[in-house]
Write an enzyme that holds these catalytic residues in place. Structure first.
Site, short mmCIF file in Angstrom:
data_model
loop_
_atom_site.label_atom_id
_atom_site.label_comp_id
_atom_site.label_asym_id
_atom_site.label_seq_id
_atom_site.Cartn_x
_atom_site.Cartn_y
_atom_site.Cartn_z
N GLY A 178 0.81 -1.21 0.00
CA GLY A 178 0.00 0.00 0.00
C GLY A 178 0.85 1.26 0.00
CB THR A 179 3.96 2.16 1.82
OG1 THR A 179 3.41 2.02 3.13
CG2 THR A 179 4.95 3.30 1.83
CG ASN A 185 -4.82 4.23 9.36
OD1 ASN A 185 -5.34 5.28 8.99
ND2 ASN A 185 -3.62 4.19 9.89
CD GLN A 209 -6.56 -0.43 7.70
OE1 GLN A 209 -7.26 -1.41 7.98
NE2 GLN A 209 -5.34 -0.28 8.18
CG HIS A 261 -0.47 -6.49 5.23
ND1 HIS A 261 -0.38 -6.12 6.55
CD2 HIS A 261 -0.08 -5.42 4.50
CE1 HIS A 261 0.05 -4.86 6.60
NE2 HIS A 261 0.23 -4.41 5.37
CB THR A 321 11.21 -10.24 -10.82
OG1 THR A 321 12.38 -10.03 -11.59
CG2 THR A 321 10.67 -11.63 -11.09
CB CYS A 346 3.89 3.32 10.31
SG CYS A 346 2.82 2.45 9.19
#
Lengths: 407, 381
Positions: free
Chosen positions: B74-75, B143, B171, B193, B229, B318
């Protein structure tokens, strides 16, 4: 052998490597018990996740002789290369605005350099010698007092050559220039020591050394300190140089892959060298006019890059359908352009078109090597039998001297 | 229960990976080498699997598969949306995640109301003032409080003024029905995640009309918009994660949260305190409660609850290491430093049981009563 016929033989270890089962095993506990976001510092789950991440970081640091504090996890070598180049220029660019790299670098370095050029920075694309190696004198000549960084890949992804890292590092240090090396193909394949080689920045990839995809690292020297401005901002993870939630599983797997490589490199290289010699001898004994691209000695054990004269490139690929090999780097192989790397070595277009990269790795067997060599020999012979060019070459006509009629 | 003997209530930081997803990824890693850019059959197969996963995701969020760019999370996706073009103006809400907030040097901030909803009048006023290429980026579901924005209305306003809208849906995905088309946004960030999917993969959904260039240059993967990749095992993991999404389960959890909140409110009122639950009156994610215990610092609460066997958080993971920092989103909503600093977040997910929240409530109650007693003792002394 009948089994082998049905199976596709994987000889493309420079494109990606299968995950070592021991790596997957090391990752499983992270999936099973470690819940937490490694950046959640206020409950046990986060601590456990952080421990897995830090263990991985230490293992990555160990294989290149670095301190774990100098390892920045990224999503892979592409991101690490982007970060190394853009991140240093963003920090130092107003004082020093010049980068030296090679014409044969990986796409992600060249493409990043092109973007930086558009932003007004100066890039020198150094030609390489016929054997793929950098000419140190030319490198020194290219350096100016505006040169911030030299970016030269440690081991080449297509031709497997190993650059004189120690000499380049010494030169860079002497000149006060940072030395970045894309070591995606080198870590775990050759011994590396960032201090001995005076490397300031190093890009590492997980999936090229039997680790997971989606993770890599940038080594950033702390003494003397190299500053890198983050390219991905956010929560400020990775000491502010790279934001984003880290995956404990990926870090653990990447670390384990480094640990295995470090322990087994010497022995593995012996095995790979035996296989490579076996393959190379077989081909060279059976087929005339096969050319090796890149230096034979300054080369990792698991790579060969061969051009077969007087066959047609696509025909050759069709003839060896049981072999998963690559012609040129995987990233560009979808376009049927001949490799820019081979062109840079001075390989003619015809030979560049008929080049095969044979990547031998941890799980390659002698049987596979024999089968692959026989397969290639058969295919090349068959194609040459049908080729009027081959016939002419056999008759002693220099094909390059023929003036083809337009049509 | 797990080896910590602790109940995990911090799903908005990250969720435990779903066993089916872990298995699917381990299987993919063990199977054979897969670089989707390789020409040979292994490469072709990898590409086929990836294309399939991309299609599944596209149909899940109701957009053409070409819109989806896989990223490392997401970042990265948020950074890409903000940095992938030289926007003349960037407008954000005051409750954005750091990965948005710190991706631009001088954004214009739009305040939110007491429930955390973006002030539309302020947004219009800002948009009226400016010209050029405008990007507005709004967190779809926050969030830290779970507040869900009226994203279509925002999209219409932004488009009316010729701007483009990016939404951070990290979220939102899997917790509320999410159709990219219906949001009318131009870009959306996805993350998997938070709902039991893999860490290390995310996506940016981008309409073809957005002039976005790549943040990571290189091999030209993802149709030249994101090099590197492709992480095939993780992308297959996304497909598996989507299978697990179940809104009935979400509704059930929402009921548990509401019951717990009612009990909390009752308790506080009985002791003469005013309950403060963030975004309580707004449309909110079903899996979150963010509540203040005024006078009791969030660090103290989190540590005490951890000792009691509950993993909760005091805002975004974070920044959670930096104890002194006040949560920007919470501050933006309540406009009160003390309140923001005495709030904790309880967030649940697929492995949460009904009893978990009940047990949590009891621990929280104990903590609250203890603090009341301490205040009383202190005053008496």
């Amino acid at each position: 052998m009948t089994q082998l016929h049905k199976k596709l033989i994987y000889l493309d270890y420079q494109s990606t490597t299968p995950c070592d089962p021991r790596v997957v095993e090391a990752m499983m506990p992270c999936f099973a018990d470690i819940y937490g976001n490694p950046h959640s510092r206020n409950h046990g789950f986060g601590w456990d996740a952080e421990e897995a991440v830090e263990k991985g970081r230490q293992q990555v640091a160990d294989i290149i002789g670095a301190s774990s504090k100098e390892i920045i996890f990224t999503s892979g070598a592409t991101e690490a290369n982007n970060l190394a180049l853009k991140g240093t220029l963003d920090f130092y660019g107003d004082k020093k605005n010049h980068i030296i790299t090679c014409t044969t670098e990986h796409k992600c370095v060249l493409d990043t350099c092109r973007i930086l050029e558009q932003k007004g920075f100066k890039i020198t694309y150094l030609p390489v010698q016929k054997n793929g190696l950098v000419d140190l004198n030319k490198l020194e000549e290219a350096m100016t007092d505006k040169t911030l960084l030299v970016s030269i890949m440690a081991v080449h992804n297509e031709i497997g050559v190993i650059q004189p890292l120690k000499e380049i590092g010494a030169l860079c240090r002497k000149k006060g220039v940072f030395f970045h090396t894309d070591a995606a193909q080198a870590v775990g394949k050759i011994p590396l020591d960032v201090n001995e080689m005076n490397i300031d920045l190093m890009s590492i990839s997980g999936h090229k050394l039997y680790g997971p995809k989606g993770i890599g690292a940038l080594y950033v020297r702390r003494k003397p300190r190299v500053r890198v401005l983050a390219q991905i901002n956010g929560g400020g993870q990775e000491r502010g140089m790279r934001s984003g939630t880290l995956s404990p599983a990926l870090c653990a797997g990447f670390g384990k892959a480094c640990e295995i490589a470090q322990n087994e490199m010497a022995e593995e290289n012996k095995k790979l060298m035996d296989l490579r010699i076996r393959f190379y001898d077989k081909i060279m004994k059976s087929l005339p006019q096969v050319y090796l691209n890149g230096d034979l000695d300054q080369r990792i054990a698991g790579n060969l890059n061969l051009s077969f004269a007087h066959v047609e490139g696509e025909g050759l690929m069709m003839g060896i359908k049981d072999l998963a090999v690559s012609s040129g780097s995987a990233c560009t192989s979808a376009s049927l352009e001949p490799s820019y790397v081979l062109k840079a070595l001075g390989v003619g277009e015809d030979l560049a078109h008929t080049s095969l990269r044979i990547g031998i790795g941890r799980f390659t067997t002698k049987e596979e090597i024999d089968y692959a060599a026989d397969n290639i020999i058969k295919a090349v012979n068959k194609l040459r039998e049908m080729s009027p060019l081959w016939e002419m070459a056999q008759a002693g006509i220099d094909i390059n001297s023929i003036e083809w009629a337009g049509h | 229960m797990n080896k910590f003997d602790c109940i995990y209530l911090d799903y908005n930081a990250t969720a435990p990976i779903l066993p089916a997803v872990a298995d699917c990824m381990a299987e993919a890693m063990k199977r054979h080498p897969s670089n989707a850019s390789s020409m040979h059959r292994y490469g072709q197969q990898a590409k086929k699997l990836m294309t399939h996963s991309r299609q599944i995701l596209a149909s899940h969020i109701d957009c053409p598969p070409e819109y989806i760019i896989f990223t490392s999370g997401g970042t990265e996706a948020n950074n890409m949306a903000l940095k992938g073009y030289d926007w003349d103006h960037v407008i954000l809400s005051s409750i954005e995640h750091d990965s948005i907030f710190k991706s631009h040097l001088n954004p214009t901030l739009i305040p939110v109301d007491s429930q955390g909803l973006v002030n539309m009048e302020e947004l219009k006023k800002e948009l009226e003032k400016i010209q050029g290429k405008i990007l507005v980026s709004i967190i779809y579901a926050n969030n830290e409080t779970g507040v869900i924005q009226s994203i279509q209305k925002i999209a219409d306003i932004v488009h009316h003024y010729g701007g483009l809208l990016h939404i951070d849906a990290a979220q939102a995905l899997g917790k509320i029905p999410f159709s990219f088309k219906e949001t009318r946004a131009d870009m959306a960030t996805l993350c998997f995640h938070k709902i039991g999917g893999p860490i290390g993969v995310g996506a940016l959904v981008v309409k073809e009309s957005v002039p976005l260039s790549a943040l990571l240059n290189g091999g030209g993967q993802e149709r030249n918009r994101r090099s590197g990749t492709e992480n095939i095992p993780a992308i297959l993991g996304i497909e598996e994660t989507l299978k697990s999404i179940c809104f009935d389960e979400m509704n059930k959890r929402q009921k548990w949260h509401l019951e717990m909140e009612t009990a909390m409110e009752k308790l506080l009122k009985a002791h003469g305190d005013t309950p403060y639950i963030f975004s309580k009156q707004a449309n909110r994610l079903p899996n979150i409660t963010t509540i203040a215990l005024s006078g009791l610092e969030n660090v103290t609460q989190v540590i005490n609850l951890d000792l009691a066997g509950f993993a909760v958080s005091m805002g975004s993971a974070c920044s959670s290491g930096r104890v002194k920092k006040i949560s920007r989103p919470l501050q933006g909503i309540c406009q009160n430093d003390v309140l923001a600093q005495s709030s904790i977040r309880i967030s649940t997910g697929w492995d949460t049981k009904e009893t978990d929240l009940r047990d949590f409530f009891n621990a929280w109650k104990k903590l609250y009563l203890l603090s009341k007693k301490k205040v009383k003792d202190d005053t008496a002394a």
